[in-house]
Design a protein around this motif. Structure first.
Motif, PDB file in Angstrom:
ATOM      1  N   ARG A 149      -1.439 -16.914  -8.863  1.00 21.98           N
ATOM      2  CA  ARG A 149      -1.355 -16.104  -7.648  1.00 21.98           C
ATOM      3  C   ARG A 149       0.063 -16.115  -7.064  1.00 21.98           C
ATOM      4  O   ARG A 149       0.581 -15.065  -6.666  1.00 21.98           O
ATOM      5  N   ASP A 150       0.678 -17.285  -6.958  1.00 16.30           N
ATOM      6  CA  ASP A 150       2.026 -17.358  -6.402  1.00 16.30           C
ATOM      7  C   ASP A 150       3.022 -16.616  -7.292  1.00 16.30           C
ATOM      8  O   ASP A 150       3.924 -15.928  -6.797  1.00 16.30           O
ATOM      9  N   GLU A 151       2.858 -16.755  -8.596  1.00 19.45           N
ATOM     10  CA  GLU A 151       3.758 -16.052  -9.518  1.00 19.45           C
ATOM     11  C   GLU A 151       3.615 -14.536  -9.371  1.00 19.45           C
ATOM     12  O   GLU A 151       4.614 -13.801  -9.414  1.00 19.45           O
ATOM     13  N   GLU A 152       2.388 -14.067  -9.202  1.00 19.99           N
ATOM     14  CA  GLU A 152       2.165 -12.634  -9.009  1.00 19.99           C
ATOM     15  C   GLU A 152       2.838 -12.145  -7.731  1.00 19.99           C
ATOM     16  O   GLU A 152       3.446 -11.070  -7.704  1.00 19.99           O
ATOM     17  N   THR A 153       2.773 -12.949  -6.666  1.00 17.12           N
ATOM     18  CA  THR A 153       3.422 -12.590  -5.413  1.00 17.12           C
ATOM     19  C   THR A 153       4.926 -12.466  -5.595  1.00 17.12           C
ATOM     20  O   THR A 153       5.553 -11.500  -5.135  1.00 17.12           O
ATOM     21  N   VAL A 154       5.522 -13.438  -6.272  1.00 16.52           N
ATOM     22  CA  VAL A 154       6.973 -13.393  -6.522  1.00 16.52           C
ATOM     23  C   VAL A 154       7.342 -12.158  -7.330  1.00 16.52           C
ATOM     24  O   VAL A 154       8.327 -11.469  -7.030  1.00 16.52           O
ATOM     25  N   ASP A 155       6.559 -11.841  -8.350  1.00 17.12           N
ATOM     26  CA  ASP A 155       6.850 -10.669  -9.178  1.00 17.12           C
ATOM     27  C   ASP A 155       6.847  -9.384  -8.346  1.00 17.12           C
ATOM     28  O   ASP A 155       7.720  -8.523  -8.504  1.00 17.12           O
ATOM     29  N   LEU A 156       5.867  -9.247  -7.450  1.00 19.67           N
ATOM     30  CA  LEU A 156       5.797  -8.052  -6.607  1.00 19.67           C
ATOM     31  C   LEU A 156       6.987  -7.979  -5.664  1.00 19.67           C
ATOM     32  O   LEU A 156       7.573  -6.898  -5.462  1.00 19.67           O
ATOM     33  N   ILE A 157       7.374  -9.101  -5.072  1.00 19.64           N
ATOM     34  CA  ILE A 157       8.504  -9.103  -4.145  1.00 19.64           C
ATOM     35  C   ILE A 157       9.787  -8.747  -4.868  1.00 19.64           C
ATOM     36  O   ILE A 157      10.573  -7.899  -4.411  1.00 19.64           O
ATOM     37  N   ARG A 158      10.016  -9.354  -5.998  1.00 22.31           N
ATOM     38  CA  ARG A 158      11.277  -9.116  -6.703  1.00 22.31           C
ATOM     39  C   ARG A 158      11.342  -7.694  -7.259  1.00 22.31           C
ATOM     40  O   ARG A 158      12.420  -7.092  -7.323  1.00 22.31           O
ATOM     41  N   ALA A 159      10.191  -7.121  -7.617  1.00 18.94           N
ATOM     42  CA  ALA A 159      10.189  -5.780  -8.200  1.00 18.94           C
ATOM     43  C   ALA A 159      10.256  -4.681  -7.143  1.00 18.94           C
ATOM     44  O   ALA A 159      10.806  -3.602  -7.413  1.00 18.94           O
ATOM     45  N   HIS A 160       9.725  -4.935  -5.936  1.00 13.71           N
ATOM     46  CA  HIS A 160       9.542  -3.830  -4.996  1.00 13.71           C
ATOM     47  C   HIS A 160      10.142  -4.031  -3.608  1.00 13.71           C
ATOM     48  O   HIS A 160      10.463  -3.033  -2.942  1.00 13.71           O
ATOM     49  N   TYR A 161      10.303  -5.257  -3.145  1.00 15.14           N
ATOM     50  CA  TYR A 161      10.620  -5.488  -1.734  1.00 15.14           C
ATOM     51  C   TYR A 161      12.112  -5.725  -1.506  1.00 15.14           C
ATOM     52  O   TYR A 161      12.782  -6.392  -2.293  1.00 15.14           O
ATOM     53  N   ASP A 162      12.594  -5.178  -0.400  1.00 12.52           N
ATOM     54  CA  ASP A 162      13.989  -5.350  -0.016  1.00 12.52           C
ATOM     55  C   ASP A 162      14.191  -6.530   0.929  1.00 12.52           C
ATOM     56  O   ASP A 162      15.274  -7.116   0.963  1.00 12.52           O
ATOM     57  N   ARG A 163      13.180  -6.861   1.716  1.00 10.38           N
ATOM     58  CA  ARG A 163      13.313  -7.950   2.681  1.00 10.38           C
ATOM     59  C   ARG A 163      11.946  -8.554   2.977  1.00 10.38           C
ATOM     60  O   ARG A 163      10.924  -7.853   2.916  1.00 10.38           O
ATOM     61  N   LEU A 164      11.948  -9.826   3.310  1.00 11.93           N
ATOM     62  CA  LEU A 164      10.738 -10.549   3.686  1.00 11.93           C
ATOM     63  C   LEU A 164      10.959 -11.137   5.077  1.00 11.93           C
ATOM     64  O   LEU A 164      11.775 -12.039   5.254  1.00 11.93           O
TER      65      LEU A 164
END
Length: 379
Positions: A149-164
């Motif tokens: 689950r944590d790895e999936e979250t990181v993948d989504l952030i790195r692929a799509h998100y500009d800021r957290l």
């Protein structure tokens, strides 16, 4: 004018909606155009009248376990219902033509909403110009137990998100405290401080104890134990017990019929923070918004963190505050009238002036500033 499209889905309590609504109002006050898209049951007072609001057909969780989705009538949400929601969300996105999209909780939570959020992310990626994509998350996360689950979250952030945007003060708690892969997204993190309402003016209504059960959907045991404690503590002559709008009617009626004379029962109070500012002690769960309100008001606190179905977030928050001498914690498994009475006595004995320095509470304003800075840098 910068256009912001903000998605928030509350499923059980009202904390996510309250926090997002305050951020949306700050974005509006900063001179940006804001569209807040909500997908949960209506809650009085949120969002504010200053915010453009689109309400998708409402869904909630039917059993408190964040498993299956149900519609406003309690009927399980079928594929046709979910497809309609997805299409309405995508249409709203295209109509808004935003410069910035914010997803509240996702991708750290709200996995149940991937049926519409992954198509939204695809639409964002295909748009020209592409909007900035920002995740808005509370300071303490629910720790994942399922592998990957944590790895999936990181993948989504790195692929799509500009800021957290992490809505907390790193002097109190940091993302890495509850998200083990925080280092892999550290370059995208910006701390905003806690998202709080304005500092309250103390209410002329002085209570010994203010009891609040959040949205109320899972608050019956807390309310019942507090009323039992009030019956055993007649020296505390004024108790305001706020059940929350989602407490079942049958439970509310039963409490109203049996409450002792020192208890006044309320469904909802718009002046909650003002009540806290003039109260001797607060009794509540340990949700983000309630704890922010307690810190802002400066009152003593007994915290009973919600811990059903493996939930860890509230327990982590309450434990940290107890360790700092700023609250007393009672485990949900130990909840009873006598235990609440003992907890209140312990909270009243605390010297909270010796607790931690005030944490940053201007998270809504700071969130709006970060959004504006991102847009300016892109242009």
């Amino acid at each position: 004018m910068t256009r912001v499209f903000f998605y928030v889905q509350h499923l059980l309590g009202i904390g996510h909606l309250a926090r997002a609504s305050r951020i949306a109002s700050a974005i509006k006050a900063a001179g940006m155009e804001i569209t807040l898209v909500t997908g949960g049951m209506p809650v009085r007072g949120f969002p504010g009248a200053d915010v453009k609001h689109i309400a998708l057909p409402a869904v909630a969780v039917g059993d408190g376990a964040f498993a299956g989705l149900v519609d406003a009538d309690g009927t399980p949400a079928d594929a046709a219902f979910l497809d309609r929601r997805r299409d309405l969300l995508l249409a709203a996105f295209h109509d808004a033509a935003p410069d910035v999209v914010i997803t509240e909780a996702f991708p750290f939570g709200r996995r149940q909403m991937r049926f519409e959020l992954l198509p939204l992310m695809a639409a964002i990626g295909a748009a020209r110009p592409r909007p900035l994509l920002v995740a808005s998350v509370r300071d303490i996360l629910q720790e994942k137990t399922k592998p990957g689950r944590d790895e999936e979250t990181v993948d989504l952030i790195r692929a799509h998100y500009d800021r957290l945007l992490v809505h907390g003060d790193p002097a109190f708690v940091r993302l890495e405290d509850t998200f083990r892969l925080a280092a892999e997204v550290a370059d995208k993190v910006a701390y905003t401080g806690l998202v709080c309402p304005p500092a309250p003016v103390p209410s002329p209504e002085h209570n010994d104890v203010v009891v609040s059960a959040g949205g109320g959907a899972v608050g019956a045991a807390l309310v019942g134990a507090a009323i039992e404690a009030a019956r055993a503590m007649p020296a505390l002559r004024r108790w305001s017990v706020i059940t929350g709008p989602n407490l079942p009617d049958a439970d509310y009626d039963a409490f109203a019929a049996t409450a002792p004379d020192n208890v006044t029962l309320h469904r909802f109070r718009t002046d909650f923070t003002s009540l806290l500012a003039s109260a001797r002690v607060s009794v509540s769960q340990a949700g983000y918004n309630t704890v922010a309100d307690i810190l802002q008001a400066g009152c003593r606190a007994l915290l009973i963190p919600y811990a059903a179905q493996g939930e860890t977030e509230q327990t982590t928050r309450a434990t940290k505050l107890e360790q700092l001498g700023r609250a007393v914690m009672l485990a949900e498994a130990d909840l009873s009238g006598p235990a609440v009475a003992r907890g209140i006595e312990a909270a009243l004995a605390q010297n909270i002036a010796a607790g931690p320095a005030k944490v940053a509470t201007d998270g809504a304003r700071r969130s709006a500033e970060i959004i504006a800075e991102m847009v300016a840098a892109k242009r």
